[in-house]
Design an enzyme around this catalytic site. Structure first.
Site, PDB file in Angstrom:
ATOM      1  N   GLU A  47       0.792  -1.239   0.000  1.00  0.00           N
ATOM      2  CA  GLU A  47       0.000   0.000   0.000  1.00  0.00           C
ATOM      3  C   GLU A  47       0.823   1.288   0.000  1.00  0.00           C
ATOM      4  O   GLU A  47       0.282   2.364  -0.156  1.00  0.00           O
ATOM      5  CB  GLU A  47      -1.030   0.010   1.137  1.00  0.00           C
ATOM      6  CG  GLU A  47      -0.461  -0.006   2.533  1.00  0.00           C
ATOM      7  CD  GLU A  47      -0.449  -1.408   3.128  1.00  0.00           C
ATOM      8  OE1 GLU A  47      -0.365  -2.390   2.355  1.00  0.00           O
ATOM      9  OE2 GLU A  47      -0.503  -1.526   4.354  1.00  0.00           O
ATOM     10  N   ASN A  48       2.146   1.172   0.149  1.00  0.00           N
ATOM     11  CA  ASN A  48       2.959   2.380  -0.006  1.00  0.00           C
ATOM     12  C   ASN A  48       3.110   2.779  -1.474  1.00  0.00           C
ATOM     13  O   ASN A  48       3.720   3.809  -1.768  1.00  0.00           O
ATOM     14  CB  ASN A  48       4.336   2.196   0.629  1.00  0.00           C
ATOM     15  CG  ASN A  48       5.100   1.021   0.055  1.00  0.00           C
ATOM     16  OD1 ASN A  48       4.550  -0.062  -0.121  1.00  0.00           O
ATOM     17  ND2 ASN A  48       6.357   1.235  -0.252  1.00  0.00           N
TER      18      ASN A  48
END
Lengths: 219, 232
Positions: A47-48
């Site tokens: 999710e980064n």
């Protein structure tokens, strides 16, 4: 025998399907990447801002600008893409990720999940967990069935502050695979060597044991 | 011609106008893609009472963590702050205010802020402590929480390459929150590893168009790795 972390990861990996985009949380979920069946192709979302997370780098490939959501150095696989955090959570919130696997402190019969905060202890933050549980249709929670003191983590109502409400339908513990339906845990599979009685004893929330409960296999 | 030339010569000039009690948006995820030198310049200026909006707050002695040492941060808006002992101390003693915000909501708050959208509805956090005191509305049978967007007096951004016009590209996952912060600062300052001649960056590959950027400076970076993990 309760499942090891590796066995839990192996069991989750059976839920992967060819062509899936998958988000794996920190801890046991991360290990699932080691058990992707060789005859299917999946893309791991971090999710980064990375879709197509690859293996850890060799020392020669090590790059400070290439990390996963756990802040570990990683590589990007063939076919990967990289994007900003709003784009990343648009994928997650928009329901584009096919499977999300994450850990928890507690789940309950309403599908509520608590995974980020224990009052009285230091609160470190929820990171992306609240977005992940709110956005995903298909979530598997991996956790131990009971605490070290034997307290059930499968409850009638979560006692800790929630990460998400009414969003969890599948739970894999070290003792069993269960689904949540109509206000109850439905026992689907038992870990090899674990009795239904033990699971019943360690499940505080309403438990339904259908006749066709299977013993878990790993592929 | 200087009107569109965003380059500045010193870090002092890069953060000129930054004063006490301002709100600063910072790019970065963990220690990846953080504006190291702009953070160091904030420390050097000694401004206090800052509200800092960033996914994380660095570690002890590096990244935004250095601003905690001199108590320059009054309030932190972040999604995860677990890597920092001084942070913990100030939080428990009440010196530091913290607003924990889900990561996707934080990113969207910056995106919306930069895009002129004052608030948005999201399912994230419904039924949790995050939704307390916020308006909830149902759409198509599902509940959503009204979240207000964020803008800052300054945005501090780490890019890879920029040109004179302030067009920026980011490298790998060092992109993260940087392009979002860049859109939402009244004054957006970008530090990069290299400033290239206009025309070198392909127009179709620009991540942050120069319209969002006020100042560009070239720096050198330590790029500390938080969790060095290599293949067994």
């Amino acid at each position: 025998m309760a499942l090891t972390r590796e066995q839990m990861a192996q069991r989750v990996a059976l839920e992967l399907k060819d062509g899936y985009y998958v988000n794996l949380g920190i801890g046991i979920p991360t290990l699932v990447a080691n058990y992707v069946p060789h005859d299917i192709e999946v893309m791991l979302q971090s999710e980064n801002g990375l879709l197509g997370m690859g293996e850890f780098p060799t020392p020669g490939q090590l790059d400070a600008d290439m990390i996963n959501a756990g802040k570990q150095t990683v590589t990007a696989r063939r076919g990967a893409s990289i994007f900003n955090s709003a784009e990343s959570f648009a994928m997650i919130r928009g329901g584009h990720v096919d499977l999300t696997v994450l850990g928890a402190f507690e789940v309950d019969v309403q599908g509520n999940i608590a995974s980020w905060m224990i009052p009285g202890k230091l609160v470190k933050g929820m990171g992306g967990a609240m977005d992940l549980v709110a956005g995903a249709e298909n979530i598997i929670v991996t956790m131990t069935h009971a605490s070290k003191d034997g307290e059930s983590k499968l409850l009638t109502r979560c006692s800790l502050p929630l990460t998400g409400a009414a969003c969890i339908r599948k739970v894999l513990t070290d003792l069993a695979y269960l689904e949540i339906e109509d206000g109850a845990f439905i026992l689907r599979e038992t870990a090899p060597g674990v009795s239904v009685e033990e699971i019943r004893e360690k499940t505080a929330g309403k438990l339904i044991v259908p006749e066709d409960v299977r013993v878990m296999t790993f592929g | 011609m200087a009107g569109l030339d965003k380059r500045v010569a010193s870090y002092e000039e890069a953060l000129a106008g930054l004063t006490d009690d301002m709100t600063v948006l910072a790019g970065g995820f963990g220690l990846c893609g953080i504006p190291e030198n702009l953070i160091a310049e904030i420390r050097r200026r000694g401004v206090k009472g800052l509200t800092v909006v960033s996914n994380n707050c660095g570690v002890d002695g590096f990244g935004l963590g250095v601003l905690l040492e001199d108590r320059q941060i009054r309030k932190m808006i972040a999604s995860y702050v677990g890597e920092n002992a001084e942070f913990e101390r100030q939080l428990l003693s009440g010196e530091l205010e913290v607003e924990l915000t889900p990561q996707g909501t934080l990113a969207e708050k910056m995106r919306a802020g930069g895009a002129g959208i004052p608030a948005f509805y999201t399912a994230t956090g419904y039924g949790t402590p995050v939704a307390e005191g916020k308006e909830v509305r149902a759409f198509n049978g599902r509940h959503y929480v009204l979240e207000e967007s964020i803008t800052g007096d300054f945005a501090i951004v780490k890019g890879w390459k920029a040109d004179h016009y302030g067009n920026v590209v980011y490298r790998h996952t060092a992109q993260n929150f940087n392009p979002l912060a860049a859109t939402a600062g009244k004054i957006t300052v970008v530090e990069v590893e290299e400033i290239v001649e206009p025309g070198v960056l392909l127009p179709s590959e620009i991540h942050t168009p120069g319209i969002y950027v006020d100042r560009v400076i070239v720096g050198t970076f330590e790029k500390r790795i938080e969790k060095r993990t290599v293949k067994a």
